[in-house]
Enzyme design. Structure first.
Site, PDB file in Angstrom:
ATOM      1  N   ASN A 173      26.915  24.468  -4.069  1.00 48.17           N
ATOM      2  CA  ASN A 173      26.756  25.668  -4.916  1.00 48.17           C
ATOM      3  C   ASN A 173      28.001  26.539  -4.961  1.00 48.17           C
ATOM      4  O   ASN A 173      28.246  27.216  -5.957  1.00 48.17           O
ATOM      5  CB  ASN A 173      25.498  26.461  -4.532  1.00 48.17           C
ATOM      6  CG  ASN A 173      25.579  27.059  -3.162  1.00 48.17           C
ATOM      7  OD1 ASN A 173      26.301  26.571  -2.293  1.00 48.17           O
ATOM      8  ND2 ASN A 173      24.832  28.114  -2.941  1.00 48.17           N
ATOM      9  N   PRO A 197      33.138  17.463   1.764  1.00 46.96           N
ATOM     10  CA  PRO A 197      32.499  18.288   0.728  1.00 46.96           C
ATOM     11  C   PRO A 197      31.271  17.578   0.182  1.00 46.96           C
ATOM     12  O   PRO A 197      31.161  16.351   0.289  1.00 46.96           O
ATOM     13  CB  PRO A 197      33.588  18.397  -0.339  1.00 46.96           C
ATOM     14  CG  PRO A 197      34.426  17.171  -0.188  1.00 46.96           C
ATOM     15  CD  PRO A 197      34.299  16.704   1.245  1.00 46.96           C
ATOM     16  N   SER A 199      28.796  15.539  -1.954  1.00 43.62           N
ATOM     17  CA  SER A 199      29.044  14.413  -2.876  1.00 43.62           C
ATOM     18  C   SER A 199      28.726  14.803  -4.319  1.00 43.62           C
ATOM     19  O   SER A 199      29.086  14.086  -5.242  1.00 43.62           O
ATOM     20  CB  SER A 199      28.157  13.227  -2.500  1.00 43.62           C
ATOM     21  OG  SER A 199      28.455  12.840  -1.190  1.00 43.62           O
ATOM     22  N   GLU A 271      25.800  28.189   8.487  1.00 42.76           N
ATOM     23  CA  GLU A 271      25.461  29.116   7.395  1.00 42.76           C
ATOM     24  C   GLU A 271      24.369  28.424   6.582  1.00 42.76           C
ATOM     25  O   GLU A 271      24.654  27.502   5.815  1.00 42.76           O
ATOM     26  CB  GLU A 271      26.699  29.404   6.534  1.00 42.76           C
ATOM     27  CG  GLU A 271      27.792  30.155   7.259  1.00 42.76           C
ATOM     28  CD  GLU A 271      27.435  31.594   7.608  1.00 42.76           C
ATOM     29  OE1 GLU A 271      26.413  32.108   7.123  1.00 42.76           O
ATOM     30  OE2 GLU A 271      28.177  32.195   8.402  1.00 42.76           O
ATOM     31  N   LEU A 272      23.123  28.841   6.768  1.00 40.07           N
ATOM     32  CA  LEU A 272      21.988  28.067   6.248  1.00 40.07           C
ATOM     33  C   LEU A 272      21.282  28.809   5.105  1.00 40.07           C
ATOM     34  O   LEU A 272      21.853  29.671   4.470  1.00 40.07           O
ATOM     35  CB  LEU A 272      21.038  27.748   7.409  1.00 40.07           C
ATOM     36  CG  LEU A 272      21.725  27.086   8.627  1.00 40.07           C
ATOM     37  CD1 LEU A 272      20.745  26.859   9.761  1.00 40.07           C
ATOM     38  CD2 LEU A 272      22.408  25.782   8.234  1.00 40.07           C
ATOM     39  N   CYS A 305      22.642  31.253  -1.870  1.00 40.45           N
ATOM     40  CA  CYS A 305      21.940  31.567  -0.622  1.00 40.45           C
ATOM     41  C   CYS A 305      21.587  33.053  -0.556  1.00 40.45           C
ATOM     42  O   CYS A 305      20.680  33.451   0.165  1.00 40.45           O
ATOM     43  CB  CYS A 305      22.777  31.168   0.578  1.00 40.45           C
ATOM     44  SG  CYS A 305      24.419  31.887   0.550  1.00 40.45           S
ATOM     45  N   GLU A 402      12.599  28.963  -0.189  1.00 43.01           N
ATOM     46  CA  GLU A 402      13.785  29.253  -1.011  1.00 43.01           C
ATOM     47  C   GLU A 402      13.658  28.470  -2.325  1.00 43.01           C
ATOM     48  O   GLU A 402      13.519  27.249  -2.304  1.00 43.01           O
ATOM     49  CB  GLU A 402      15.017  28.779  -0.220  1.00 43.01           C
ATOM     50  CG  GLU A 402      16.344  29.094  -0.853  1.00 43.01           C
ATOM     51  CD  GLU A 402      17.530  28.560  -0.016  1.00 43.01           C
ATOM     52  OE1 GLU A 402      17.383  27.530   0.670  1.00 43.01           O
ATOM     53  OE2 GLU A 402      18.602  29.182  -0.081  1.00 43.01           O
ATOM     54  N   GLU A 479      31.063  34.087   9.288  1.00 41.10           N
ATOM     55  CA  GLU A 479      32.285  33.645   8.622  1.00 41.10           C
ATOM     56  C   GLU A 479      32.917  34.846   7.933  1.00 41.10           C
ATOM     57  O   GLU A 479      32.224  35.761   7.507  1.00 41.10           O
ATOM     58  CB  GLU A 479      31.977  32.560   7.596  1.00 41.10           C
ATOM     59  CG  GLU A 479      31.569  31.269   8.259  1.00 41.10           C
ATOM     60  CD  GLU A 479      31.519  30.094   7.293  1.00 41.10           C
ATOM     61  OE1 GLU A 479      31.182  30.286   6.114  1.00 41.10           O
ATOM     62  OE2 GLU A 479      31.824  28.980   7.742  1.00 41.10           O
TER      63      GLU A 479
END
Ligand code: NAP
Length: 499
Positions: A173, A197, A199, A271-272, A305, A402, A479
């Site tokens: 995303n 990264p 796919s 980071e979920l 997210c 989500e 982060e």
């Protein structure tokens, strides 16, 4: 990840026509300073989600190339970690300059492979570049402390050392910013990196890799692997030489990686997922709240997210607010991302559209009403109409899962206590949005909301200087900011006898 054996003839034209510097379109992995190392394991097709057209076919690698990448990263560690902070800063600054000067090409590559509107793609390139610039500056600030000694005959020193080779695993995303946010912090700390990264959107990260090569990073300092995540990431988890893993993606995969890395006891940055609540009180600035709430819901076409998934509005303004929100939503321009006017692009894949359909159908079956949208633009299309659901009951799936799509679910509330309880009733804890003019309430709620980030009276809150991250099952660590470098360093205490 579906692999083909032979390259087809019709690829590239569509993407190289759109990009000025066609050498940015890379078609394989980068290991130890070489592109596409070793024989291909098969081809990975990258398609434009807006129309399904083939953009590129990439050579893939597996476990052998992953081991070679870790070998290269480990060999490069000695000189990269020993280089002066000024040297590392210089390479990062050169990378930043190249990203900034290739902004338009990078944005177009992203829109083609990810679908996001070109304006948002440009914004993401700026955001991605901002981390490289920030950590170029921060590279110079890995400080050494001297500590008051408990011994009369010893000097005590505490230093920060790079943790070692770092594995980076990133989602589709934000295919540029999630890579630079991790890579720049790790590189500034003196670590070397091996990146995988997604796919589904590898071309953006590969273009950034190409610019890193041009920026003069030595072979092995940054490596990038295209192929099956199970194989590549599985091997990175198992390799004891990889001392930290930084992952951005779903909570489901994050849990698996935590298990897989347990055997080698790595530092983990996770980071979920998120499931952001958005709270609007009667006293909020009405027009601003509507405007900002639309942004908080529909940025990245809802595939974010930070996307507001559950919107709670106080009963006194509930009907007026949801009507105004639905009017704004119905006017959003759903279009191909390269159209400058586009505001909502296609979703990434069929499963993402189906999840929206399931969440809408489930909410409606439980009594919710659709104020606008609710379906795909056309059969087979990956475009989903921006949707507003009202009176969504607490037991609807969208209130606990989500959605990751352009569906806004509204429910009314009466009291502060009630809405705090509803907002916190989630396994996630990434971000919460709050709209109110009452300062004591802002203060109370910023403490009471169990979220890593609280956005008050605004939707946009990110940037390189803030510690981004969530609590509960939204992740581990932060982060950005100086905190984003901490996971990539270890503290070393040295006690020097001076008697
Ligand atoms: P995902 O399916 O979890 O994939 C993320 C990464 O993990 C990709 O590189 C993927 O590679 C890899 N992966 C997938 N299955 C794997 C496996 N079995 N073993 C090892 N690696 C595996 O997530 P996504 O669908 O790309 O991204 C959406 C999710 O990311 C959402 O939940 C969103 O909330 C979260 N997200 C969080 C943040 C944040 O900062 N907190 C930011 C952005 C997104 P392949 O693509 O090659 O399979």
């Amino acid at each position: 990840m579906a692999l083909a054996k032979f390259k087809s003839d019709d690829h590239r034209a569509s993407i190289t026509d759109q990009v000025g510097d066609t050498a940015l379109v890379r078609e394989g992995s980068h290991v130890d300073g070489q592109w596409t190392p070793g024989p291909s394991r098969g081809l990975l097709a990258v398609n434009n989600p807006a129309d399904g057209s083939l953009l590129a076919e990439l050579d893939t690698v597996g476990i052998e190339a992953t081991r070679a990448a870790v070998d290269a990263a480990e060999s490069a560690m000695a000189s990269w970690a020993a280089a002066t902070p000024m040297h590392r800063a210089g390479r990062l600054e050169a990378w930043y300059d190249l990203i900034a000067s290739h902004r338009e090409d990078l944005a177009r590559i992203m829109t083609l492979e990810q679908g996001k509107p070109i304006g948002e793609a440009r914004g993401e390139i700026d955001y991605a570049a901002s981390f490289v610039k920030f950590y170029a500056e921060q590279a110079r600030r890995v400080d050494v402390e001297s500590v008051t000694s408990q011994f009369p005959d010893a000097d005590l020193r505490v230093t920060r050392e790079p943790v070692g080779v770092v594995a980076l695993v990133t989602p589709w995303n934000f295919p540029a910013a999630m890579f630079t946010r991790k890579a720049a912090a790790a590189l500034a700390a003196g670590c070397t990196v091996v990146a995988h990264p997604s796919s589904q959107t590898p071309l953006s990260a590969l273009a950034l890799m190409e610019l890193a090569v041009r920026a003069g990073f030595a072979p092995g300092v940054i490596n990038m692997l295209i192929g099956s995540a199970r194989e590549i990431v599985g091997e990175l988890c198992a390799d004891n030489r990889v001392r930290a893993m930084s992952f951005t993606g779903s909570t489901e995969i994050g849990r698996k990686l935590l298990e897989q890395c347990a055997a080698t006891v790595k530092t983990m940055v996770m980071e979920l997922g998120g499931h952001a609540p958005l709270l609007v009180f009667d006293d909020a600035d009405f027009d601003r709240s509507v405007d900002q709430a639309v942004g908080a819901k529909f940025a990245t076409s809802g595939q974010d997210c930070l996307a507001a998934n559950r919107l709670f509005v106080q009963r006194g303004i509930y009907d007026r607010f949801t009507r105004a929100f639905a009017e704004r939503t119905a006017a959003l321009n759903v279009d191909f991302g390269l159209n400058e006017e586009a505001e909502i692009g296609p979703l990434m894949h069929e499963a993402a559209v189906q999840k929206c359909e399931v969440h809408v159908a489930d909410a409606v079956a439980r009594g919710a009403k659709v104020l606008c949208g609710g379906e795909r633009l056309a059969p087979g299309s990956l475009f989903f109409r921006p949707t507003v659901l009202v009176d969504v009951p607490a037991d609807a799936r969208i209130m606990s899962e989500e959605t990751f799509g352009p569906v806004a679910a509204f429910a009314p509330f009466d009291t502060e206590e009630e809405v705090i309880a509803r907002a916190n009733d989630s396994e996630y804890g990434l971000v919460a949005y709050l709209f109110t003019a009452d300062y004591p309430r802002i203060s109370r709620l910023s403490r009471a909301l169990q979220y890593g980030m609280v956005a008050v009276n605004r939707a946009k809150i990110t940037g390189p200087t803030i510690p981004f991250g969530g609590v509960k099952q939204s992740g581990l660590g932060r982060e950005g900011a100086r905190h984003g470098m901490e996971a990539f360093t270890e503290l070393k205490y040295t006690c020097i006898h001076n008697g």
